[in-house]
Design a protein around this motif. Sequence first.
Motif, PDB file in Angstrom:
ATOM      1  N   UNK A   1      38.677  -9.443  39.796  1.00  0.00           N
ATOM      2  CA  UNK A   1      37.293  -9.847  40.053  1.00  0.00           C
ATOM      3  C   UNK A   1      36.549 -10.272  38.793  1.00  0.00           C
ATOM      4  N   UNK A   2      37.012  -9.814  37.634  1.00  0.00           N
ATOM      5  CA  UNK A   2      36.251 -10.052  36.419  1.00  0.00           C
ATOM      6  C   UNK A   2      36.128 -11.541  36.130  1.00  0.00           C
ATOM      7  N   UNK A   3      34.917 -12.001  35.865  1.00  0.00           N
ATOM      8  CA  UNK A   3      34.622 -13.435  35.815  1.00  0.00           C
ATOM      9  C   UNK A   3      35.022 -14.109  34.515  1.00  0.00           C
ATOM     10  N   UNK A   4      35.251 -13.359  33.467  1.00  0.00           N
ATOM     11  CA  UNK A   4      35.493 -13.987  32.172  1.00  0.00           C
ATOM     12  C   UNK A   4      36.973 -14.166  31.843  1.00  0.00           C
ATOM     13  N   UNK A   5      37.843 -13.937  32.811  1.00  0.00           N
ATOM     14  CA  UNK A   5      39.268 -13.926  32.493  1.00  0.00           C
ATOM     15  C   UNK A   5      39.830 -15.313  32.239  1.00  0.00           C
ATOM     16  N   UNK A   6      39.141 -16.388  32.610  1.00  0.00           N
ATOM     17  CA  UNK A   6      39.706 -17.727  32.503  1.00  0.00           C
ATOM     18  C   UNK A   6      39.220 -18.495  31.280  1.00  0.00           C
TER      19      UNK A   6
ATOM     20  N   UNK B   1      29.428  -7.512  35.451  1.00  0.00           N
ATOM     21  CA  UNK B   1      28.357  -8.342  34.910  1.00  0.00           C
ATOM     22  C   UNK B   1      28.260  -8.265  33.385  1.00  0.00           C
ATOM     23  N   UNK B   2      29.156  -7.507  32.771  1.00  0.00           N
ATOM     24  CA  UNK B   2      29.102  -7.320  31.328  1.00  0.00           C
ATOM     25  C   UNK B   2      30.031  -8.298  30.612  1.00  0.00           C
TER      26      UNK B   2
ATOM     27  N   UNK C   1      30.585   1.173  42.878  1.00  0.00           N
ATOM     28  CA  UNK C   1      29.308   0.857  42.243  1.00  0.00           C
ATOM     29  C   UNK C   1      29.499   0.562  40.756  1.00  0.00           C
ATOM     30  N   UNK C   2      30.380   1.314  40.134  1.00  0.00           N
ATOM     31  CA  UNK C   2      30.652   1.116  38.712  1.00  0.00           C
ATOM     32  C   UNK C   2      31.259  -0.265  38.457  1.00  0.00           C
ATOM     33  N   UNK C   3      32.174  -0.684  39.340  1.00  0.00           N
ATOM     34  CA  UNK C   3      32.786  -2.006  39.202  1.00  0.00           C
ATOM     35  C   UNK C   3      31.732  -3.104  39.305  1.00  0.00           C
ATOM     36  N   UNK C   4      30.810  -2.952  40.259  1.00  0.00           N
ATOM     37  CA  UNK C   4      29.764  -3.962  40.434  1.00  0.00           C
ATOM     38  C   UNK C   4      28.916  -4.104  39.172  1.00  0.00           C
ATOM     39  N   UNK C   5      28.690  -3.011  38.481  1.00  0.00           N
ATOM     40  CA  UNK C   5      27.898  -3.053  37.242  1.00  0.00           C
ATOM     41  C   UNK C   5      28.710  -3.669  36.102  1.00  0.00           C
ATOM     42  N   UNK C   6      29.944  -3.216  35.933  1.00  0.00           N
ATOM     43  CA  UNK C   6      30.762  -3.655  34.802  1.00  0.00           C
ATOM     44  C   UNK C   6      31.202  -5.105  34.923  1.00  0.00           C
TER      45      UNK C   6
ATOM     46  N   UNK D   1      33.186  -4.676  28.028  1.00  0.00           N
ATOM     47  CA  UNK D   1      34.215  -4.124  28.912  1.00  0.00           C
ATOM     48  C   UNK D   1      35.304  -3.445  28.091  1.00  0.00           C
ATOM     49  N   UNK D   2      35.743  -4.092  27.029  1.00  0.00           N
ATOM     50  CA  UNK D   2      36.786  -3.512  26.182  1.00  0.00           C
ATOM     51  C   UNK D   2      36.293  -2.225  25.517  1.00  0.00           C
ATOM     52  N   UNK D   3      35.033  -2.198  25.121  1.00  0.00           N
ATOM     53  CA  UNK D   3      34.481  -1.002  24.484  1.00  0.00           C
ATOM     54  C   UNK D   3      34.378   0.153  25.470  1.00  0.00           C
ATOM     55  N   UNK D   4      33.997  -0.151  26.714  1.00  0.00           N
ATOM     56  CA  UNK D   4      33.835   0.897  27.717  1.00  0.00           C
ATOM     57  C   UNK D   4      35.165   1.492  28.170  1.00  0.00           C
ATOM     58  N   UNK D   5      36.266   0.847  27.832  1.00  0.00           N
ATOM     59  CA  UNK D   5      37.571   1.424  28.163  1.00  0.00           C
ATOM     60  C   UNK D   5      37.800   2.753  27.456  1.00  0.00           C
ATOM     61  N   UNK D   6      37.090   2.953  26.352  1.00  0.00           N
ATOM     62  CA  UNK D   6      37.282   4.185  25.579  1.00  0.00           C
ATOM     63  C   UNK D   6      36.358   5.307  26.017  1.00  0.00           C
ATOM     64  N   UNK D   7      35.534   5.093  27.043  1.00  0.00           N
ATOM     65  CA  UNK D   7      34.594   6.118  27.509  1.00  0.00           C
ATOM     66  C   UNK D   7      35.343   7.320  28.073  1.00  0.00           C
ATOM     67  N   UNK D   8      36.337   7.036  28.914  1.00  0.00           N
ATOM     68  CA  UNK D   8      37.106   8.123  29.531  1.00  0.00           C
ATOM     69  C   UNK D   8      38.405   7.566  30.068  1.00  0.00           C
TER      70      UNK D   8
END
Length: 388
Positions: A60-65, A32-33, A25-30, A38-45
């Motif tokens: 799966x991440x759409x912005x990689x290209x 879309x960001x 579920x977390x992947x499905x939410x992230x 995404x880079x900022x949320x890497x520091x959450x935990x």
Amino acid sequence: MVNTRPRTKKTRNQSGALIASNDDLLIEILLRLPLTSVLRFKSVSKNWSSLLSRQPFTLLYKNVSISPGFYVRNMYIPFDVENQIALPICNLDIHPHPCSIRIVQSCNGLLLCCSKHGIQGERKYSVLNPTTRQIALIPSVLGGRKVHKNIRFMGLAFHQTECVDYKVVCFHRAKPDEDMFRIQIYSSETRRWKISDESFSFSAPYYESLGSGVYWNQALYWAPFSINPLYFKIDTEELQSLSFPVEVAVESLGDSPHGAMPLYFGGSRGHLHLVLKANRSETHLHLNVYEMLNDRSGWFVKYRVDLDELLNSYPEISTCFYEFQLLDVVRGEEEDETFMVIRIPGNNIIRYDVANKSGKQIYDLSSFIDGPINHAEVHRYIETIVSV
């Protein structure tokens, strides 16, 4: 009866904890960001950092290209000066030796870098991700200094789906006075070098490298072109012969002026390109952009580009045609979004859109660089969140 009471703070906390503990579920939410989030949320935990750094999220991440720009001699230049995408790192100061570093190759978002330091300026290699600001130092090749000083090529192979564990390929002379080359391969999965069974013969001066690498379709290609051009298949560790269009005469791959000299060789969005001048006239800019078939059986003309209209906007080209350089061919997400990056006399960098046949200046390098730019000094930047 339906419960209409408002949700309490305790209930909201329980819902948030449920989402945070459910990776799917977390992947499905992230997904879309935007990249910066995404880079900022890497520091959450530690769990979030691990989740966002490994498959399946990175696949799966759409912005990689997205390709927002390129590096020239370590200096970042955006493709679109009016709508720049924020670049987390515009120089390479995160490297432990930033003053001596140079980029060797760009490959789908990762940079292969080289620096000289230590005993007698021994070259040290590393893989850097400018988006995540991560760097991985590559250990020295097997064989010690005796092999290290005979290295003539280092190439990087990486792709989100076909080569997810990046590899560094090294070609070195078997002996200083011989034309026989040995191959070593480093894998990010094992963090070790191994010696390949393959070897090949290539006639080149002892001081000359084999140029920069181009990774495409599970294989690594290198320049300069030779009379017997080869490429190295990463998956099977095999050397194969590379064919060229008939317009590229064999003589043109050496020092002879006959035949059509390649202006550019490189890949973009899963396509391998070779660009030739369509005629020998010094006053016309007619280019053929070839694309290689996926099975490597041959080439076809993808674009016929007439750049003569640039002469009206930039007349200095006609007087100094020899200073014209094609630095990059960038395929867009849509067919009509393809463009070329061109250097014209005076070290102005032009973006030329192939579909609408228009060009605009995106950078003036005259105060930074004097003279031509070597193709080995141009490296496209692509956003990727993979960890190195």
